[in-house]
Design a protein around this motif. Structure first.
Motif, mmCIF file in Angstrom:
data_model
loop_
_atom_site.group_PDB
_atom_site.id
_atom_site.type_symbol
_atom_site.label_atom_id
_atom_site.label_comp_id
_atom_site.label_asym_id
_atom_site.label_seq_id
_atom_site.Cartn_x
_atom_site.Cartn_y
_atom_site.Cartn_z
ATOM 1 N N ASP A 1 20.600 65.671 42.233
ATOM 2 C CA ASP A 1 20.440 65.572 43.685
ATOM 3 C C ASP A 1 20.026 64.153 44.034
ATOM 4 O O ASP A 1 19.132 63.582 43.398
ATOM 5 C CB ASP A 1 19.374 66.546 44.194
ATOM 6 C CG ASP A 1 19.873 67.971 44.235
ATOM 7 O OD1 ASP A 1 21.091 68.173 44.400
ATOM 8 O OD2 ASP A 1 19.046 68.887 44.100
ATOM 9 N N GLU B 1 25.443 67.303 51.952
ATOM 10 C CA GLU B 1 24.318 68.211 52.180
ATOM 11 C C GLU B 1 24.752 69.611 52.614
ATOM 12 O O GLU B 1 24.009 70.576 52.463
ATOM 13 C CB GLU B 1 23.318 67.628 53.195
ATOM 14 C CG GLU B 1 23.907 67.235 54.514
ATOM 15 C CD GLU B 1 24.344 65.770 54.567
ATOM 16 O OE1 GLU B 1 24.917 65.392 55.598
ATOM 17 O OE2 GLU B 1 24.140 65.023 53.619
ATOM 18 N N LYS C 1 23.626 68.591 36.825
ATOM 19 C CA LYS C 1 23.565 68.514 38.278
ATOM 20 C C LYS C 1 22.463 67.542 38.690
ATOM 21 O O LYS C 1 21.360 67.583 38.154
ATOM 22 C CB LYS C 1 23.279 69.903 38.850
ATOM 23 C CG LYS C 1 23.316 69.991 40.336
ATOM 24 C CD LYS C 1 23.118 71.444 40.759
ATOM 25 C CE LYS C 1 23.113 71.582 42.254
ATOM 26 N NZ LYS C 1 22.908 72.964 42.671
ATOM 27 N N THR D 1 24.860 65.711 46.144
ATOM 28 C CA THR D 1 24.700 66.395 44.870
ATOM 29 C C THR D 1 25.866 65.980 43.995
ATOM 30 O O THR D 1 27.021 66.031 44.430
ATOM 31 C CB THR D 1 24.686 67.924 45.050
ATOM 32 O OG1 THR D 1 23.612 68.273 45.924
ATOM 33 C CG2 THR D 1 24.503 68.632 43.727
ATOM 34 N N LYS E 1 21.842 63.541 51.917
ATOM 35 C CA LYS E 1 21.671 64.124 50.591
ATOM 36 C C LYS E 1 23.039 64.273 49.943
ATOM 37 O O LYS E 1 24.011 64.653 50.591
ATOM 38 C CB LYS E 1 21.001 65.498 50.685
ATOM 39 C CG LYS E 1 20.792 66.154 49.350
ATOM 40 C CD LYS E 1 20.236 67.558 49.489
ATOM 41 C CE LYS E 1 20.217 68.233 48.130
ATOM 42 N NZ LYS E 1 20.068 69.660 48.218
#
Length: 139
Positions: A123, A78, A121, A108, A106
């Protein structure tokens, strides 16, 4: 008399066990429906949540790379810090990744070709809940 009372207690215990099992299975089925698979528009990259254990969340990353060109796979936390990065050239890439449950809220994930031009990409928002359902009945 004692046998009748024992049967009554055994029946209540059995019924309670069935209810507890049903609740447990429904919670797991509900959780499995929330996060299953995310893929990009051209279906080359797929990220699938494959479950967890006491310590880790498990994900499978699949990438269809028919030309066998090099690509980079990077996980960020994150804060934007790199927690994993590697270069691959598999044509049908499938790899399982495990991340500590309590370490991240979180993630990515970025899949890009070696020159960084074509980039996908994703998330991943992580929210872990524990459900305890306890019922005590007087006999």
């Amino acid at each position: 008399m004692k046998k009748a009372a024992l049967n009554k207690v055994a029946n209540k215990f059995f019924a309670g066990s069935l209810v507890a099992a049903a609740l447990f299975l429904s919670v797991n089925a509900h959780a499995a429906n929330h996060i299953t698979k995310v893929e990009n528009n051209d279906n080359k990259v797929q990220i699938k949540y494959t479950g967890s254990n006491d310590e880790y969340l498990n994900f499978t990353v699949s990438y269809s790379n028919p030309t066998g060109n090099k690509f980079d796979l990077t996980f960020y936390d994150e804060s934007g810090d790199v927690i994993y990065s590697n270069t691959f050239k598999d044509q049908n890439f499938v790899k399982r990744f495990s991340v500590p449950k309590s370490a991240y809220q979180k993630l990515t994930v970025v899949v890009s070709n070696a020159n960084g031009v074509d980039q996908k990409k994703f998330d991943i928002a992580i929210r872990t809940k524990q459900v305890d359902d306890v019922k005590i009945s007087q006999l």
